[in-house]
Design a protein around this motif. Structure first.
Motif, PDB file in Angstrom:
ATOM      1  N   LYS A  27       0.713  -1.117  -0.146  1.00 39.14           N
ATOM      2  CA  LYS A  27       0.042   0.108  -0.097  1.00 39.14           C
ATOM      3  C   LYS A  27       0.725   1.492  -0.016  1.00 39.14           C
ATOM      4  N   TYR A  28       2.080   1.169   0.777  1.00 41.30           N
ATOM      5  CA  TYR A  28       2.944   2.487   0.953  1.00 41.30           C
ATOM      6  C   TYR A  28       4.178   2.216   0.536  1.00 41.30           C
ATOM      7  N   ASN A  29       4.814   2.893   0.138  1.00 41.53           N
ATOM      8  CA  ASN A  29       6.534   2.855  -0.047  1.00 41.53           C
ATOM      9  C   ASN A  29       6.950   4.136   0.758  1.00 41.53           C
ATOM     10  N   SER A  30       6.208   4.944   1.356  1.00 35.81           N
ATOM     11  CA  SER A  30       7.155   6.008   2.230  1.00 35.81           C
ATOM     12  C   SER A  30       5.852   6.505   3.177  1.00 35.81           C
ATOM     13  N   TYR A  31       6.614   7.135   4.291  1.00 32.30           N
ATOM     14  CA  TYR A  31       6.104   7.374   5.570  1.00 32.30           C
ATOM     15  C   TYR A  31       6.373   8.818   5.950  1.00 32.30           C
ATOM     16  N   MET A  32       5.340   9.473   6.461  1.00 33.34           N
ATOM     17  CA  MET A  32       5.596  10.833   7.126  1.00 33.34           C
ATOM     18  C   MET A  32       5.375  10.597   8.464  1.00 33.34           C
ATOM     19  N   VAL A  33       6.338  11.005   9.498  1.00 31.49           N
ATOM     20  CA  VAL A  33       6.303  10.900  10.958  1.00 31.49           C
ATOM     21  C   VAL A  33       6.723  11.979  11.634  1.00 31.49           C
ATOM     22  N   GLN A  34       5.725  12.444  12.568  1.00 33.94           N
ATOM     23  CA  GLN A  34       5.822  13.790  13.334  1.00 33.94           C
ATOM     24  C   GLN A  34       5.943  13.355  14.948  1.00 33.94           C
ATOM     25  N   PHE A  35       6.785  14.056  15.508  1.00 33.99           N
ATOM     26  CA  PHE A  35       7.043  13.810  16.849  1.00 33.99           C
ATOM     27  C   PHE A  35       6.858  15.227  17.372  1.00 33.99           C
ATOM     28  N   SER A  36       5.936  15.553  18.260  1.00 31.91           N
ATOM     29  CA  SER A  36       5.994  16.782  18.752  1.00 31.91           C
ATOM     30  C   SER A  36       5.706  16.892  20.420  1.00 31.91           C
ATOM     31  N   LYS A  37       6.055  18.068  20.991  1.00 30.79           N
ATOM     32  CA  LYS A  37       6.106  17.917  22.721  1.00 30.79           C
ATOM     33  C   LYS A  37       7.107  17.001  22.869  1.00 30.79           C
ATOM     34  N   VAL A  38       8.465  16.929  22.290  1.00 33.69           N
ATOM     35  CA  VAL A  38       9.414  15.930  22.825  1.00 33.69           C
ATOM     36  C   VAL A  38       9.815  16.645  24.004  1.00 33.69           C
ATOM     37  N   THR A  39      10.012  16.041  25.280  1.00 31.93           N
ATOM     38  CA  THR A  39      10.684  16.428  26.475  1.00 31.93           C
ATOM     39  C   THR A  39      11.695  15.155  26.717  1.00 31.93           C
ATOM     40  N   GLY A  40      12.680  15.661  27.712  1.00 29.59           N
ATOM     41  CA  GLY A  40      13.476  14.910  28.712  1.00 29.59           C
ATOM     42  C   GLY A  40      14.637  14.402  27.778  1.00 29.59           C
ATOM     43  N   TYR A 107      11.583   6.493   3.572  1.00 25.63           N
ATOM     44  CA  TYR A 107      11.346   5.559   2.173  1.00 25.63           C
ATOM     45  C   TYR A 107      11.844   4.217   2.510  1.00 25.63           C
ATOM     46  N   ASN A 108      11.012   3.325   2.319  1.00 30.65           N
ATOM     47  CA  ASN A 108      11.123   1.884   2.558  1.00 30.65           C
ATOM     48  C   ASN A 108      11.103   1.246   1.305  1.00 30.65           C
ATOM     49  N   ASN A 109      12.200   0.606   0.886  1.00 32.47           N
ATOM     50  CA  ASN A 109      12.325  -0.085  -0.308  1.00 32.47           C
ATOM     51  C   ASN A 109      12.879  -1.431   0.026  1.00 32.47           C
ATOM     52  N   PRO A 110      11.980  -2.616   0.430  1.00 27.60           N
ATOM     53  CA  PRO A 110      12.610  -3.585   1.097  1.00 27.60           C
ATOM     54  C   PRO A 110      13.445  -4.552   0.322  1.00 27.60           C
ATOM     55  N   ASN A 111      14.142  -5.071   1.158  1.00 29.65           N
ATOM     56  CA  ASN A 111      15.049  -6.082   0.624  1.00 29.65           C
ATOM     57  C   ASN A 111      16.278  -5.385  -0.460  1.00 29.65           C
ATOM     58  N   SER A 112      16.413  -3.962  -0.338  1.00 29.31           N
ATOM     59  CA  SER A 112      17.338  -3.365  -1.175  1.00 29.31           C
ATOM     60  C   SER A 112      18.786  -3.016  -0.314  1.00 29.31           C
ATOM     61  N   SER A 118      15.597   4.617   3.769  1.00 25.93           N
ATOM     62  CA  SER A 118      16.422   6.020   4.279  1.00 25.93           C
ATOM     63  C   SER A 118      15.268   6.929   4.872  1.00 25.93           C
ATOM     64  N   VAL A 119      15.828   8.067   5.398  1.00 24.88           N
ATOM     65  CA  VAL A 119      15.164   8.854   6.323  1.00 24.88           C
ATOM     66  C   VAL A 119      15.549  10.195   5.957  1.00 24.88           C
ATOM     67  N   HIS A 146      17.177  -5.607   4.085  1.00 25.77           N
ATOM     68  CA  HIS A 146      16.160  -6.284   5.021  1.00 25.77           C
ATOM     69  C   HIS A 146      14.672  -5.672   4.831  1.00 25.77           C
ATOM     70  N   ASN A 147      13.645  -6.634   4.944  1.00 24.06           N
ATOM     71  CA  ASN A 147      12.184  -6.365   4.693  1.00 24.06           C
ATOM     72  C   ASN A 147      11.958  -5.449   5.979  1.00 24.06           C
ATOM     73  N   VAL A 148      12.122  -4.024   5.999  1.00 23.98           N
ATOM     74  CA  VAL A 148      11.860  -3.125   7.306  1.00 23.98           C
ATOM     75  C   VAL A 148      10.581  -3.054   7.501  1.00 23.98           C
ATOM     76  N   THR A 149      10.082  -3.194   8.714  1.00 27.91           N
ATOM     77  CA  THR A 149       8.677  -3.187   8.986  1.00 27.91           C
ATOM     78  C   THR A 149       8.161  -2.133  10.019  1.00 27.91           C
ATOM     79  N   GLY A 150       9.260  -1.429  10.401  1.00 28.43           N
ATOM     80  CA  GLY A 150       9.131  -0.535  11.458  1.00 28.43           C
ATOM     81  C   GLY A 150      10.262   0.329  11.891  1.00 28.43           C
ATOM     82  N   PHE A 151      10.485   1.145  13.007  1.00 31.13           N
ATOM     83  CA  PHE A 151      11.555   1.770  13.649  1.00 31.13           C
ATOM     84  C   PHE A 151      11.441   1.978  15.066  1.00 31.13           C
ATOM     85  N   LYS A 152      12.586   2.209  15.556  1.00 27.22           N
ATOM     86  CA  LYS A 152      12.701   2.446  17.038  1.00 27.22           C
ATOM     87  C   LYS A 152      13.473   3.670  17.218  1.00 27.22           C
TER      88      LYS A 152
END
Length: 172
Positions: A27-40, A107-112, A118-119, A146-152
């Motif tokens: 369904k998707y080959n790219s994702y937008m991520v927003q982190f807000s109110k980051v503390t600590g 950007y997620n291009n699995p097994n490449s 990349s980010v 790797h077939n990337v499925t998420g991030f940490k």
């Protein structure tokens, strides 16, 4: 394409935050991520690693480059090759009264290999040891297949980072 909200919420009182098993390359080959109110963060980096299934990919396959400006007009650059993780921009204080923000595109291009996963993004906030506001553009490449499925994300040091997040898939 259309942005579809896949995950949202608040992460609290933990150095490590895993966002797993939401990447769907049919369904998707790219994702937008927003982190807000980051503390600590207490002047430390917020670091990034990809996840394949439930395994955090921590081998020395991360490359990164950052370029930023301080509100005092000082320029700074940071880079690294063959690292086990990569910083998301530059270090922030992210105290309760000076929260940080991050916006990234994955950007997620699995097994490449050759940086198929990349980010790139931006982060901004206050840095007390500089005594001013900072803004950074950054890029991260993962040079392994790797077939990337998420991030940490995790804070360097033992900071208890909290933040609000929203993750969107960008439809093909």
């Amino acid at each position: 394409g259309t942005h579809v909200k896949l995950l949202s919420g608040s992460a609290s009182s933990s150095v490590n935050h895993n966002f797993q098993n939401f990447m769907d390359t049919s369904k998707y080959n790219s994702y937008m991520v927003q982190f807000s109110k980051v503390t600590g963060l207490s002047g430390n980096d917020l670091n990034f690693q990809f996840i394949a299934d439930t395994t955090v990919l921590s081998g020395s396959h991360y490359w990164h480059a950052h370029h930023g400006r301080r509100s005092t007009d000082n320029e700074f650059v940071n880079y690294g090759e063959q690292q086990s993780q990569a910083p998301l921009g530059t270090s922030l204080d992210a105290a309760s009264d000076v929260r940080g923000s991050y916006l990234l595109h994955i950007y997620n291009n699995p097994n490449s290999e050759n940086f198929g996963n990349s980010v790139f993004g931006k982060n901004w906030g206050y840095r007390s040891n500089y005594g001013d506001y900072i803004y950074t553009s950054f890029a991260i490449g993962y040079n392994n297949s790797h077939n990337v499925t998420g991030f940490k994300v995790n804070a360097s040091g033992n900071d208890a980072t909290t933040f609000d997040y929203a993750i969107y898939g960008i439809a093909k």
